[in-house]
Scaffold this motif. Structure first.
Motif, PDB file in Angstrom:
ATOM      1  N   ARG A 134      92.427  14.949-126.926  1.00 57.81           N
ATOM      2  CA  ARG A 134      91.635  14.917-127.618  1.00 57.81           C
ATOM      3  C   ARG A 134      91.754  15.772-129.307  1.00 57.81           C
ATOM      4  NH1 ARG A 134      86.290  17.213-126.344  1.00 57.81           N
ATOM      5  NH2 ARG A 134      87.382  16.950-124.170  1.00 57.81           N
ATOM      6  N   GLN A 135      93.169  16.238-129.447  1.00 59.94           N
ATOM      7  CA  GLN A 135      93.973  16.010-130.603  1.00 59.94           C
ATOM      8  C   GLN A 135      93.825  14.774-131.335  1.00 59.94           C
ATOM      9  OE1 GLN A 135      97.614  18.421-130.623  1.00 59.94           O
ATOM     10  NE2 GLN A 135      97.018  18.669-133.753  1.00 59.94           N
ATOM     11  N   ALA A 136      94.466  13.803-130.405  1.00 59.35           N
ATOM     12  CA  ALA A 136      94.919  12.899-131.466  1.00 59.35           C
ATOM     13  C   ALA A 136      93.172  12.052-131.593  1.00 59.35           C
ATOM     14  CB  ALA A 136      95.828  12.012-130.714  1.00 59.35           C
ATOM     15  N   TYR A 137      92.784  11.711-131.230  1.00 55.84           N
ATOM     16  CA  TYR A 137      91.321  11.284-131.410  1.00 55.84           C
ATOM     17  C   TYR A 137      90.983  11.690-132.015  1.00 55.84           C
ATOM     18  CZ  TYR A 137      91.753   8.920-126.073  1.00 55.84           C
ATOM     19  OH  TYR A 137      92.487   8.648-125.092  1.00 55.84           O
ATOM     20  N   GLY A 138      91.007  13.229-132.376  1.00 57.55           N
ATOM     21  CA  GLY A 138      90.034  13.951-133.385  1.00 57.55           C
ATOM     22  C   GLY A 138      91.245  13.891-135.153  1.00 57.55           C
ATOM     23  N   THR A 139      91.598  13.160-134.687  1.00 59.70           N
ATOM     24  CA  THR A 139      92.352  12.639-136.218  1.00 59.70           C
ATOM     25  C   THR A 139      91.278  11.333-137.327  1.00 59.70           C
ATOM     26  OG1 THR A 139      94.083  11.140-135.290  1.00 59.70           O
ATOM     27  CG2 THR A 139      94.501  13.775-136.238  1.00 59.70           C
ATOM     28  N   PHE A 140      90.622  10.953-135.769  1.00 59.86           N
ATOM     29  CA  PHE A 140      90.279   9.557-136.452  1.00 59.86           C
ATOM     30  C   PHE A 140      89.102   9.945-136.795  1.00 59.86           C
ATOM     31  CE2 PHE A 140      87.230   5.882-135.949  1.00 59.86           C
ATOM     32  CZ  PHE A 140      88.066   4.991-136.825  1.00 59.86           C
ATOM     33  N   PRO A 141      88.301   9.974-137.873  1.00 62.21           N
ATOM     34  CA  PRO A 141      86.563  10.237-138.602  1.00 62.21           C
ATOM     35  C   PRO A 141      85.765   9.292-138.102  1.00 62.21           C
ATOM     36  CG  PRO A 141      87.961   9.388-140.317  1.00 62.21           C
ATOM     37  CD  PRO A 141      89.107   9.828-139.259  1.00 62.21           C
ATOM     38  N   SER A 142      84.557   9.315-137.751  1.00 68.36           N
ATOM     39  CA  SER A 142      83.744   8.687-137.820  1.00 68.36           C
ATOM     40  C   SER A 142      82.517   9.506-137.755  1.00 68.36           C
ATOM     41  CB  SER A 142      83.502   8.906-135.172  1.00 68.36           C
ATOM     42  OG  SER A 142      83.234   9.717-135.222  1.00 68.36           O
ATOM     43  N   GLY A 143      81.251   8.790-138.033  1.00 69.40           N
ATOM     44  CA  GLY A 143      79.574   8.944-138.030  1.00 69.40           C
ATOM     45  C   GLY A 143      79.428   9.931-136.966  1.00 69.40           C
ATOM     46  N   VAL A 144      77.973  10.440-137.161  1.00 66.40           N
ATOM     47  CA  VAL A 144      76.826  10.934-136.093  1.00 66.40           C
ATOM     48  C   VAL A 144      75.999  10.020-135.365  1.00 66.40           C
ATOM     49  CG1 VAL A 144      76.554  13.294-134.879  1.00 66.40           C
ATOM     50  CG2 VAL A 144      78.754  13.531-136.308  1.00 66.40           C
ATOM     51  N   VAL A 145      75.403   9.762-134.674  1.00 66.23           N
ATOM     52  CA  VAL A 145      74.155   9.333-134.764  1.00 66.23           C
ATOM     53  C   VAL A 145      73.266  10.523-133.044  1.00 66.23           C
ATOM     54  CG1 VAL A 145      74.761   7.066-135.363  1.00 66.23           C
ATOM     55  CG2 VAL A 145      75.230   8.015-132.296  1.00 66.23           C
ATOM     56  N   ALA A 146      72.093  10.067-133.512  1.00 68.50           N
ATOM     57  CA  ALA A 146      71.011  10.716-132.913  1.00 68.50           C
ATOM     58  C   ALA A 146      70.961   9.702-131.783  1.00 68.50           C
ATOM     59  CB  ALA A 146      70.268  11.736-133.484  1.00 68.50           C
ATOM     60  N   ILE A 147      70.720   9.952-130.620  1.00 70.37           N
ATOM     61  CA  ILE A 147      70.052   8.600-129.277  1.00 70.37           C
ATOM     62  C   ILE A 147      69.036   9.549-128.926  1.00 70.37           C
ATOM     63  CG2 ILE A 147      70.886   7.614-127.424  1.00 70.37           C
ATOM     64  CD1 ILE A 147      73.669   7.800-128.278  1.00 70.37           C
ATOM     65  N   ALA A 148      67.615   8.673-129.083  1.00 68.29           N
ATOM     66  CA  ALA A 148      66.556   9.536-128.759  1.00 68.29           C
ATOM     67  C   ALA A 148      65.269   8.387-128.553  1.00 68.29           C
ATOM     68  CB  ALA A 148      66.251  10.540-130.424  1.00 68.29           C
ATOM     69  N   ALA A 149      64.355   9.221-127.908  1.00 66.82           N
ATOM     70  CA  ALA A 149      63.141   7.925-127.214  1.00 66.82           C
ATOM     71  C   ALA A 149      62.229   9.044-126.436  1.00 66.82           C
ATOM     72  CB  ALA A 149      64.481   7.034-126.268  1.00 66.82           C
ATOM     73  N   ARG A 150      61.186   8.527-126.166  1.00 71.75           N
ATOM     74  CA  ARG A 150      60.165   9.247-125.714  1.00 71.75           C
ATOM     75  C   ARG A 150      59.408   8.566-124.330  1.00 71.75           C
ATOM     76  NH1 ARG A 150      55.878   7.749-127.984  1.00 71.75           N
ATOM     77  NH2 ARG A 150      55.309   6.148-126.534  1.00 71.75           N
ATOM     78  N   ILE A 151      60.096   9.858-123.479  1.00 71.17           N
ATOM     79  CA  ILE A 151      60.224   9.800-122.241  1.00 71.17           C
ATOM     80  C   ILE A 151      59.349  10.048-120.778  1.00 71.17           C
ATOM     81  CG2 ILE A 151      61.249   9.698-119.437  1.00 71.17           C
ATOM     82  CD1 ILE A 151      63.589   8.431-122.210  1.00 71.17           C
TER      83      ILE A 151
END
Length: 167
Positions: A15-32
């Motif tokens: 987790r520490q190693a993977y966390g060094t890579f910056p990424s965007g954040v998306v919302a995934i959403a739908a009406r169910i």
């Protein structure tokens, strides 16, 4: 530099190693049915221009993701830098994940978060097992870009803002 041997890898170190890579954040959403369902993901990637495909990685333990399999369309909102609270709400295990957010819903049920950098109207193309996650391949059917909205970045377990260099 000290290197961790493969036999010494644990989840905290990974987790520490993977966390060094910056990424965007998306919302995934739908009406169910008549209920909005959503979650946040930082493992979003563009895959293909022809056909238009994107992918997200979802934990196998997610109790929210299985609900999306019944969605006609799924909205992907690339969250803007003002969405740090929204990203935390969407990632929460309990409570109203959409509290305080302005939503737009398509006739097909894709839900988008107002103030996002872009919106992608998608459907599930394929789901592939990948260790403790699933790689979900999504086909893009439509999109809207809000180029005036800077995206939020997730790195080192923190939300950050991009700084534009002046030349």
């Amino acid at each position: 530099m000290s290197q961790t041997a493969a036999s010494e890898l644990d989840q905290a170190t990974l987790r520490q190693a993977y966390g060094t890579f910056p990424s965007g954040v998306v919302a995934i959403a739908a009406r169910i049915g008549d209920v909005p369902v959503g979650l946040a993901a930082s493992s979003f990637v563009s895959v293909s221009l022809d056909p238009p495909l994107v992918a997200v990685c979802i934990q196998n333990t997610s109790s929210t993701w299985p609900k999306f399999r019944d969605a006609a369309h799924i909205g992907i909102s690339v969250l803007g830098e003002a969405h740090d609270v929204a990203a935390r709400s969407l990632a929460a295990k309990t409570g109203d994940r959409f509290a305080g957010l302005t939503l737009e819903t398509t006739p097909d049920g894709a839900i988008f978060i107002d103030g996002a950098s872009s919106w992608l109207d998608t459907t599930i193309e394929q789901e592939l097992p990948a260790g403790d996650h699933a790689i979900v391949l999504l086909r893009v059917h439509g999109l809207e870009v809000h180029s005036d909205v800077a995206p939020i970045v997730f790195q080192g377990s923190r939300f950050r803002k991009l700084v534009v260099e002046q030349h």
